[in-house]
Design a protein around this motif. Structure first.
Motif, PDB file in Angstrom:
ATOM      1  N   ASP A   1       3.433  -9.171 -19.981  1.00 38.20           N
ATOM      2  CA  ASP A   1       2.797  -9.724 -21.177  1.00 38.20           C
ATOM      3  C   ASP A   1       2.230 -11.118 -20.964  1.00 38.20           C
ATOM      4  OD1 ASP A   1       3.297  -7.452 -22.651  1.00 38.20           O
ATOM      5  OD2 ASP A   1       5.191  -8.188 -23.479  1.00 38.20           O
ATOM      6  N   GLY A   2       2.411 -11.692 -19.794  1.00 37.55           N
ATOM      7  CA  GLY A   2       1.892 -13.034 -19.532  1.00 37.55           C
ATOM      8  C   GLY A   2       0.440 -13.062 -19.119  1.00 37.55           C
ATOM      9  N   GLY A   3      -0.266 -11.930 -19.264  1.00 35.36           N
ATOM     10  CA  GLY A   3      -1.683 -11.885 -18.930  1.00 35.36           C
ATOM     11  C   GLY A   3      -1.977 -11.429 -17.518  1.00 35.36           C
ATOM     12  N   PHE A   4      -0.948 -10.986 -16.805  1.00 36.37           N
ATOM     13  CA  PHE A   4      -1.158 -10.527 -15.441  1.00 36.37           C
ATOM     14  C   PHE A   4      -0.339  -9.266 -15.186  1.00 36.37           C
ATOM     15  CE2 PHE A   4       2.428 -13.398 -15.359  1.00 36.37           C
ATOM     16  CZ  PHE A   4       3.320 -12.858 -14.443  1.00 36.37           C
ATOM     17  N   GLY A   5      -0.613  -8.640 -14.058  1.00 43.09           N
ATOM     18  CA  GLY A   5       0.129  -7.455 -13.660  1.00 43.09           C
ATOM     19  C   GLY A   5       0.359  -7.467 -12.171  1.00 43.09           C
ATOM     20  N   TRP A   6       1.446  -6.835 -11.766  1.00 43.31           N
ATOM     21  CA  TRP A   6       1.840  -6.852 -10.363  1.00 43.31           C
ATOM     22  C   TRP A   6       1.360  -5.597  -9.654  1.00 43.31           C
ATOM     23  CZ3 TRP A   6       3.515 -11.466  -9.320  1.00 43.31           C
ATOM     24  CH2 TRP A   6       3.958 -11.737  -8.025  1.00 43.31           C
ATOM     25  N   ILE A   7       0.880  -5.773  -8.425  1.00 45.00           N
ATOM     26  CA  ILE A   7       0.527  -4.653  -7.551  1.00 45.00           C
ATOM     27  C   ILE A   7       1.511  -4.644  -6.387  1.00 45.00           C
ATOM     28  CG2 ILE A   7      -1.195  -3.684  -5.983  1.00 45.00           C
ATOM     29  CD1 ILE A   7      -3.361  -4.898  -7.703  1.00 45.00           C
ATOM     30  N   SER A   8       2.098  -3.497  -6.126  1.00 41.16           N
ATOM     31  CA  SER A   8       3.034  -3.411  -5.011  1.00 41.16           C
ATOM     32  C   SER A   8       3.169  -1.970  -4.538  1.00 41.16           C
ATOM     33  CB  SER A   8       4.408  -3.969  -5.401  1.00 41.16           C
ATOM     34  OG  SER A   8       4.962  -3.240  -6.470  1.00 41.16           O
ATOM     35  N   MET A   9       4.040  -1.781  -3.553  1.00 47.67           N
ATOM     36  CA  MET A   9       4.362  -0.458  -3.006  1.00 47.67           C
ATOM     37  C   MET A   9       3.120   0.264  -2.484  1.00 47.67           C
ATOM     38  SD  MET A   9       7.425  -1.039  -3.466  1.00 47.67           S
ATOM     39  CE  MET A   9       8.098   0.418  -2.683  1.00 47.67           C
ATOM     40  N   VAL A  10       2.165  -0.515  -1.926  1.00 45.64           N
ATOM     41  CA  VAL A  10       0.986   0.094  -1.308  1.00 45.64           C
ATOM     42  C   VAL A  10       1.400   0.576   0.080  1.00 45.64           C
ATOM     43  CG1 VAL A  10      -1.386  -0.245  -0.551  1.00 45.64           C
ATOM     44  CG2 VAL A  10      -0.565  -1.392  -2.628  1.00 45.64           C
ATOM     45  N   LEU A  11       1.541   1.876   0.209  1.00 45.98           N
ATOM     46  CA  LEU A  11       2.091   2.496   1.406  1.00 45.98           C
ATOM     47  C   LEU A  11       1.240   3.680   1.824  1.00 45.98           C
ATOM     48  CD1 LEU A  11       5.764   2.516   0.158  1.00 45.98           C
ATOM     49  CD2 LEU A  11       5.101   1.505   2.356  1.00 45.98           C
ATOM     50  N   VAL A  12       1.100   3.866   3.127  1.00 41.34           N
ATOM     51  CA  VAL A  12       0.425   5.044   3.679  1.00 41.34           C
ATOM     52  C   VAL A  12       1.273   5.546   4.838  1.00 41.34           C
ATOM     53  CG1 VAL A  12      -1.661   5.980   4.737  1.00 41.34           C
ATOM     54  CG2 VAL A  12      -1.846   4.145   3.030  1.00 41.34           C
TER      55      VAL A  12
END
Length: 272
Positions: free
Chosen positions: A58-69
């Motif tokens: 809710d702070g105006g941002f979002g997290w990107i993670s767990m980018v796996l191949v």
């Protein structure tokens, strides 16, 4: 094949993917993304071969993670397509994309408009020890204060995440007796992961860090903000070694969310 949203039935396959990469996440960690965010992936023969997760705040941002191949599918732009899908999702939600990048990831993210905010270092070392004076075991009634302190440091409220960490491992949760800081930790696949740790001063953070490390049996991982040089020196004295650097980055924004002067140890690159 285009990435699609995955449902929780594929969680076991996601866990295989992160374990294959040597990462520390558990099924409980993956469950956070399915319950509170969105997991995208490419599925072949009934199992994920590539993933990426988005966790909006809710702070105006979002997290990107767990980018796996999976190794057998690398070099086919699956990771790029996953990342593009995550960026599209955060754009749809009106959130600034933020992530903790490895050096290899940084080379990918900079051309996409990601800007550095501050550095962190993953430290690895042995657990064991005691709880220093001025620190006590964290109780359920401490959670409200911890959530507020974490929001101040991180930039957004993470009540479900912190409550989940406390419920999973109360033996690794500590608060300062004066109420001016807290630390949480949780069992990982290969090591106890310390973090988040928020406090008002570095000497107070040292007490909390000592308690969290002391409560662990076996290997410990923690992601310390690089600005805290005296804590880094203490970790070295304690037998810890640097494992890898991370760079907190946000797309189109250099100013950190929250107050980095209160953030000592991050929750991990998957959660920030």
């Amino acid at each position: 094949m285009a990435p699609t949203e995955l449902d929780a039935a594929l969680l076991p396959g996601c866990l295989v993917l992160s374990a294959e990469a040597g990462w520390n996440q558990t099924a409980e960690d993956w469950s956070v993304f399915f319950a509170r965010g969105t997991v995208f992936g490419v599925v072949e023969d009934g199992r994920p071969v590539a993933t990426g997760a988005v966790l909006p705040f809710d702070g105006g941002f979002g997290w990107i993670s767990m980018v796996l191949v999976t190794p057998a599918r690398r070099g086919r732009r699956l990771g790029t397509r996953i990342l593009e899908t995550c960026l599209e999702e955060l754009s749809r939600l009106g959130r600034v994309p933020v992530l903790d990048a490895t050096p290899a990831g940084e080379r990918v993210y900079r051309p996409l408009g990601f800007r550095p905010q501050f550095g962190l270092t993953r430290w690895q070392g042995p657990g064991g020890g005691g709880v220093p004076a001025g620190v006590r075991a964290m109780a359920a009634h401490d959670l409200t204060g911890a959530i507020a302190a974490d929001a101040h440091a991180f930039g957004a409220e993470r009540a479900p995440l912190l409550g989940g960490f406390l419920g999973r491992a109360p033996e690794h949760a500590f608060a300062l007796k004066n109420g001016a800081g807290f630390v949480l930790a949780r069992p990982g696949r290969v090591a106890v992961q310390v973090g988040p740790l928020a406090a008002e001063r570095e000497d107070a953070a040292r007490l909390l860090l000592e308690a969290a490390v002391g409560s662990a049996r076996g290997p410990v991982f923690l992601d310390l903000a690089d600005r805290w040089e005296s804590l880094a020196a203490w970790l070295e004295e304690r037998g810890f070694a640097r494992q890898r650097p991370f760079l907190r980055m946000a797309r189109g924004r250099e100013a950190p969310f929250g107050d980095p002067s209160r953030l000592f140890v991050a929750a991990g690159p998957e959660f920030g």
